[in-house]
Design an enzyme around this catalytic site. Structure first.
Site, PDB file in Angstrom:
ATOM      1  N   CYS A  87       0.837  -1.204   0.000  1.00 26.72           N
ATOM      2  CA  CYS A  87       0.000   0.000   0.000  1.00 26.72           C
ATOM      3  C   CYS A  87       0.874   1.256   0.000  1.00 26.72           C
ATOM      4  O   CYS A  87       1.514   1.562  -0.984  1.00 26.72           O
ATOM      5  CB  CYS A  87      -0.963  -0.028   1.194  1.00 26.72           C
ATOM      6  SG  CYS A  87      -2.321   1.136   1.032  1.00 26.72           S
ATOM      7  N   HIS A 196      -3.606  -5.491   1.326  1.00 26.18           N
ATOM      8  CA  HIS A 196      -2.929  -5.659   2.615  1.00 26.18           C
ATOM      9  C   HIS A 196      -2.898  -7.122   3.038  1.00 26.18           C
ATOM     10  O   HIS A 196      -3.815  -7.581   3.725  1.00 26.18           O
ATOM     11  CB  HIS A 196      -3.651  -4.859   3.698  1.00 26.18           C
ATOM     12  CG  HIS A 196      -3.434  -3.389   3.628  1.00 26.18           C
ATOM     13  ND1 HIS A 196      -2.363  -2.773   4.238  1.00 26.18           N
ATOM     14  CD2 HIS A 196      -4.145  -2.412   3.028  1.00 26.18           C
ATOM     15  CE1 HIS A 196      -2.433  -1.469   4.018  1.00 26.18           C
ATOM     16  NE2 HIS A 196      -3.497  -1.223   3.283  1.00 26.18           N
ATOM     17  N   GLU A 198      -1.237  -8.451   5.360  1.00 25.92           N
ATOM     18  CA  GLU A 198      -1.196  -8.591   6.828  1.00 25.92           C
ATOM     19  C   GLU A 198      -2.591  -8.512   7.444  1.00 25.92           C
ATOM     20  O   GLU A 198      -2.779  -8.885   8.596  1.00 25.92           O
ATOM     21  CB  GLU A 198      -0.270  -7.520   7.429  1.00 25.92           C
ATOM     22  CG  GLU A 198      -0.876  -6.137   7.568  1.00 25.92           C
ATOM     23  CD  GLU A 198      -0.873  -5.323   6.271  1.00 25.92           C
ATOM     24  OE1 GLU A 198      -0.562  -5.884   5.211  1.00 25.92           O
ATOM     25  OE2 GLU A 198      -1.209  -4.118   6.343  1.00 25.92           O
TER      26      GLU A 198
END
Ligand code: ADP
Ligand code: MG
Lengths: 232, 722, 84, 84
Positions: A87, A196, A198
């Site tokens: 990002c 993302h 994560e």
């Protein structure tokens, strides 16, 4: 193996990424302050999501001059390890010219946070080798400036070298050209992605496709002598 | 002058025994403003219960704190930013977010969630889109997920929108901080952003009606800087680990004229500051301007003398200002020095809490009132029967107040920090996990002003019950309450009456659930020449999910599950969205809440969730029973065969308290009955989950169609370009 | 040392799509400004700068605009100086 | 009908905080542009407009700038016309 998660003023996914690498995957990980320049001890360097320097002027425009980013040039040149920009990290890498193209305001002109479907366009890379070619995966996005654009010749090159790794499947949430969501550089050691991983690395949050991305990088690094990474 | 009343000015002369200086008057103007002093509301707020075995910090600090489990605590509070948002929606809302975040930070907690309750007029497109953009701008950039809230569109809020933001923070018991100054000689630090000419007189601005003059004599709009705020959070959490930190406090409305004084008051000491030590953004600011500035992203710290550099280093590392601006003194005064000269010196006790309480008397509205008469009959009959239930249902789902707010919450980063297990959109409350723990934290915020407009006492009760219902629906046990009381001009006896009634209702309900109010905020003067807002209490609540795996979904879970209504099938349905939409009637009679039943319901629902018997749960609120059922379909894509004999509009769409729609697996019917009967709560079989449409009495509507209606609700407002 | 008021005007490259410009144009037309076309939305960066000469000032600003204020991949810029 | 190239320059009001301007200024200084101050970041809106006269064009643009392109509460604007 040792990983670094870079912390810029304004980074806000640094702890999230650290948690996945360090706590969930058991990789020795440091939070590395943006002023640090000795990054050679790291096999993996992640530029996390967030709003480094508030994304003022352009996302990544100020952060790209941070000492740690300057140091990445050499790190990449000697193929020391893998660099992943997630990002805001992706935005910083393009602003720094370490990845081609640019990330501009979403076509809707609004920030968008949702889980999207992505298609794996190249699964023979350190980032994607745990997926099938053409596989549809799910990852969250959360950005206001994720519309990837690049000059025609750059796009050509990206396609020719199969540097496009993920594309948005079905809906194109930000208007990226060719629905591009993730790319890598020619050397195959620098990666940028808007989604993302994560945020989808635990069962609590869905498919776990995000975890596969980190696992892929780690296996790649474990299996290959960091100094001579396979390139694609 | 300075917005001080005759009486207040007299008091100052008497207690000071001399003419106050210009600067001192400025200090009084802010400290004694309604916004900072609560001079009209104090005596009523006393009615709220604040004690509880889990309460670590009640009202009186920057936020309340309750204990959750394993030494983990949550700090939470809600704050209004109504007037600034009415003037400049984007920055007004953004700085509202920033302000409440710093309140949480002042407790030593890491902010982990934001919620916002918004009220607009039915046509207020620009306010609406501006406020949403402002909240997104600030919340997304500081990296705190915005996980909940609610939005109503109602004529009463046309000239005076409501923007209430709640922040929740997480901390360990041992990390709790207070906004206190102590130890003569200890240093006072000002950290964060530089001081500029922002929002001078904002607090007094918030303490007057938003009409002609006030609307014109706007203070400089405060512009928020979420980037600086993010650095301020990280730096401050770093220094919170230093044993030399004595206390900290954010600079909100009132800036340097109130914060240090409040810290001194809590510590029973005095504070002296030196104006020239304050880092400025623009030269040529007068001491007066500097003291009254409401520049954002600033905090005041009290630290052990000698340790200053240690603190300053951390803030510098994060690119922030940090300066020693004063010290703790024995004399209990707030002393302001400028180039060695004392330009203000006021007794702390006088400045903080010395303001004479306003003792105007509440009086109930006269019958002559034009507002909807509480006793007006429910105008059933006309129109009823003409509409088939699917058509009525669709129309209700399409109303902005009931329909999907996706357009809003998709602009909010609600997944950052990777704790959001249940986010906005499809549930009654949001649920956050705590890394490394089995338990979770549920949060909710909202309030229905129309109920309070009709009957503030019952409305107050319902505001609290609604919060409890939302938490219970996801399987969470309520722990504590924060509230924001949005009202019109308190010098109007009827407004004050509604204020008192609402608080009494909220207090009554809270006592029934044994729930403490640990923090909150009061916002008066929400009116224009034309309109007063509805009395609008926003209630924020935090709940405890013992086992995050046992959280209960809202949507239908599986084909074949049995659907039950827990609670009464009939009731009076005044104030319902249905009456508003189909009869343009905002009144009617409210069914009184039976708090004994509420209590029993709470226990029963928690027991069911605990035993994993609930396949899904959803409380029945705006739109009534059928809307609740439709929402369960929309959330899951599953339809249902419903068996309701009485198909009166009142039954299908009426709104009355103490009701849930739940589903259980086939075979668990008896277990459900046992708990519900045991609680003495009526219940009723409604049907079976299955298919791709809602079916009832030979008519049906496809879930897809419901979704389309629901998702199109905001279009009317957004599309009104530009 | 002279002081200059500097204006750096940053615009999306002409050959690139400018969604923001399009949105603004649509709105302007709705608001009754007919006969409007080719709307582009860019950035205006203004600041004061001390330098020995206009020449020197311009060079230094050009350098910073080149590598920082504008992103050459998507933007072009122009510089305006005014001596104070 | 004449055609004009219109430029609307929108800036944050002088007294108001401009966090973006601050961040950009700090970065410019770090990048070696010393002696820079009072940096503000605003918007540049350019478009083509057909109108009978410069006068008429200016009036219509002012109206739209007033109510849409700039937010009078926090921004000020200026208009530049060039006949094509
Ligand atoms: N309606 C309310 N219910 C409970 N506590 C309240 C209420 N209104 C204000 N308080 C408490 O009064 C104190 C002052 O509130 P406020 O001025 O909003 O704090 P701050 O200046 O930090 O925003 C806080 O401790 C707050 O929690
Ligand atoms: Mg506070």
């Amino acid at each position: 193996m040792r990983a670094a998660v870079v912390v810029f003023p304004g980074s806000n996914c640094d702890h999230d990424t650290y948690y996945v690498l360090n706590d969930l995957l058991g990789i020795e990980t440091d939070l590395v302050w943006y002023r640090q320049t000795d990054v050679d001890r790291y096999d993996l360097i992640v530029l996390p999501g967030g709003f480094a320097y508030g994304d003022y002027l352009r996302a990544g425009a100020i952060a790209r001059f941070a000492p740690v980013v300057q140091a990445l040039g050499e790190y990449i040149a000697k193929q020391r390890g893998i660099v992943l920009g997630i990002c805001n990290g992706f935005q910083i890498l393009t602003e720094a010219g370490l990845l081609p193209g640019a990330l501009t305001k979403n076509i809707s002109q609004r920030f968008i946070c949702k889980t999207v479907q992505l298609r794996v366009e190249n699964n023979a890379t350190p980032l994607t080798h745990l997926f099938e070619y053409g596989q549809i995966i799910n990852l969250p996005i959360a950005h206001g400036e994720g519309r990837y654009i690049a000059p025609a010749e750059t796009l050509e090159r990206l396609k020719r070298n199969r540097q496009i790794l993920l594309t948005y499947h079905g809906e194109n949430p930000n208007g990226s050209v060719d629905a591009i969501a993730a790319i890598m550089d020619e050397t195959g050691t620098v990666f940028g992605m808007m989604p993302h991983p994560e945020r989808n690395s635990e069962r609590l949050f869905g498919s776990g496709d995000g975890l596969k991305i980190f696992q892929a990088l780690i296996r790649e690094l474990a299996s290959s002598e960091p100094s001579n990474l396979r390139t694609f | 002058m300075h917005g001080l009343s005759e009486k207040e000015y007299e008091t100052i002369l008497k207690r000071l025994g001399r003419q106050p200086t210009e600067v001192e008057l400025g200090l009084f103007a802010l400290n004694w403003s309604e916004h900072c002093s609560y001079k009209s509301s104090k005596r009523f707020l006393k009615l709220l219960p604040t004690a509880g075995k889990r309460v670590l910090q009640g009202p009186g600090e920057n936020a309340g704190v309750v204990e959750v489990a394993n030494d983990w605590c949550v700090a939470f509070k809600v704050e209004s930013h109504n007037h600034p948002s009415a003037v400049e929606p984007f920055h007004g809302a953004a700085t509202g977010v920033g302000g409440i975040i710093r309140d949480i930070l002042s407790m030593g907690a890491r902010p982990i969630a934001l919620l916002d309750s918004l009220r607009f007029g039915e046509q207020s497109r620009q306010l609406f889109t501006g406020v949403v953009a402002g909240i997104a701008h600030y919340g997304n950039c500081v990296g705190i997920p915005t996980v909940g809230g609610d939005i109503y569109f109602e004529e009463a809020y046309t000239d005076n929108c409501l923007v209430n933001v709640m922040c929740v923070g997480l901390l360990k018991r041992s990390e709790l901080k207070r906004a206190i100054a102590q130890g003569v000689g200890n240093r006072i630090l000002l950290v964060g952003a530089r001081t500029g000419r922002d929002g001078i007189h904002g607090a007094t601005f918030a303490s007057e009606d938003l009409i002609g003059e006030t609307a014109k004599k706007r203070p400089n709009v405060q512009v928020g800087d979420p980037f600086t705020a993010k650095s301020l959070i990280e730096a401050t959490l770093e220094v919170c680990q230093f044993p030399e930190l004595i206390g900290l406090q954010d600079l909100g409305a009132g800036g340097l004229s109130t914060a240090p004084a409040e810290m001194a008051a809590r510590g029973g000491v005095g504070i002296a500051i030196d104006i020239e030590e304050i880092p400025l953004r623009e030269e040529s600011m007068t001491p007066y301007e500097i003291l009254l500035s409401e520049s954002q992203e600033r905090m005041v710290l009290c630290v052990k003398s000698g340790s200053e550099q240690k603190f300053i280093r951390v803030y510098r590392k994060w690119g922030l200002e940090a300066a020693v601006i004063g010290e703790v003194i024995a004399e209990r005064v707030y002393r302001v020095r400028h180039e060695g000269r004392t330009i203000a010196e006021v007794p702390i006790e006088l400045l903080v809490g010395g303001v004479p309480e306003v003792d105007s008397f509440p009086s109930p509205p006269s019958l002559a009132l034009s507002r909807p008469n509480p006793l007006a009959p429910f105008p059933l009959g006309e129109g009823s029967g003409e509409r088939s239930w699917p058509a009525s249902l669709k129309k209700l789902l399409q109303t902005p107040t009931i329909g999907s707010k996706r357009w809003v919450w998709e602009q909010y980063d609600h997944t950052v920090q990777t704790n959001t297990v249940i986010g906005p959109g499809s549930h009654d409350a949001a649920v956050l996990r705590v890394k490394g723990e089995r338990f979770g934290i549920a949060v909710t915020m909202g309030g229905n002003g129309r109920y309070c407009q009709i009957d503030p006492y019952e409305g107050g009760i319902r505001a609290v019950c609604e919060g409890v219902h939302n938490l219970v629906s996801v399987g969470a046990e309520p722990l504590g309450i924060t509230d924001c009381l949005n009202f019109a001009n308190p010098t109007d006896p009827e407004v004050l009456w509604a204020f008192e009634q609402t608080i009494k209702g909220m207090a009554e309900a809270a006592r029934a659930f044994e729930l403490p109010f640990v923090s909150g905020n009061v916002s008066f003067y929400n009116q224009s020449e034309q309109r007063k807002i509805y009395p609008t209490p926003m209630v924020g609540m935090v709940g405890f999910v013992r086992d995050i795996e046992k959280r209960v979904p809202m949507g239908f879970a599986r084909e074949g599950d049995r659907i039950y209504l827990v609670g009464k099938l009939e009731g009076k349905s005044g104030g319902s969205e249905y009456l508003k939409v189909f009869y343009n009637f905002g009144g009617g009679e409210l069914e009184p809440t039976d708090l004994a039943v509420e209590r029993a319901l709470l226990q029963a629902m928690l027991a069911l969730a605990e035993r994993g018997l609930l396949r899904s749960a959803h409380d029945v609120s705006e739109g009534g029973l059928l809307v609740a059922l439709a929402e369960k379909s929309i959330a899951s894509g599953l339809g249902a065969q419903l068996e309701l004999w009485d198909l009166s509009e009142e039954t299908l769409f009426g709104e009355w308290p103490s009701r849930f729609v739940v589903t259980v697996a086939p075979g668990n019917e008896d277990a459900l009955k046992e708990f519900v009967e045991g609680a003495g709560v009526p219940y009723r079989w409604l049907g079976v989950v299955g298919g791709d449409s809602l079916e009832m009495s030979g008519e049906k509507i496809a879930v897809q169609e419901l979704v389309r209606a629901y998702e199109s609700a905001l279009r009317g407002i957004i599309a009104r370009e530009p | 040392m002279k002081e200059f008021l500097v204006r750096v005007l940053v615009e999306p490259k002409p050959d690139l799509l400018d969604p923001q410009g399009q949105a603004v144009e649509r709105a302007m037309i709705e608001l009754g400004l007919r006969n409007v076309s080719q709307t582009r939305v860019g950035k205006l960066i203004t600041f004061k700068l001390k330098a020995l000469s206009a020449q020197a000032a311009r060079e230094r600003v050009a350098e910073i605009a080149q590598k920082f204020l504008a992103n050459p991949v998507i933007e072009r810029y122009s510089i305006e100086l005014e001596e104070l």
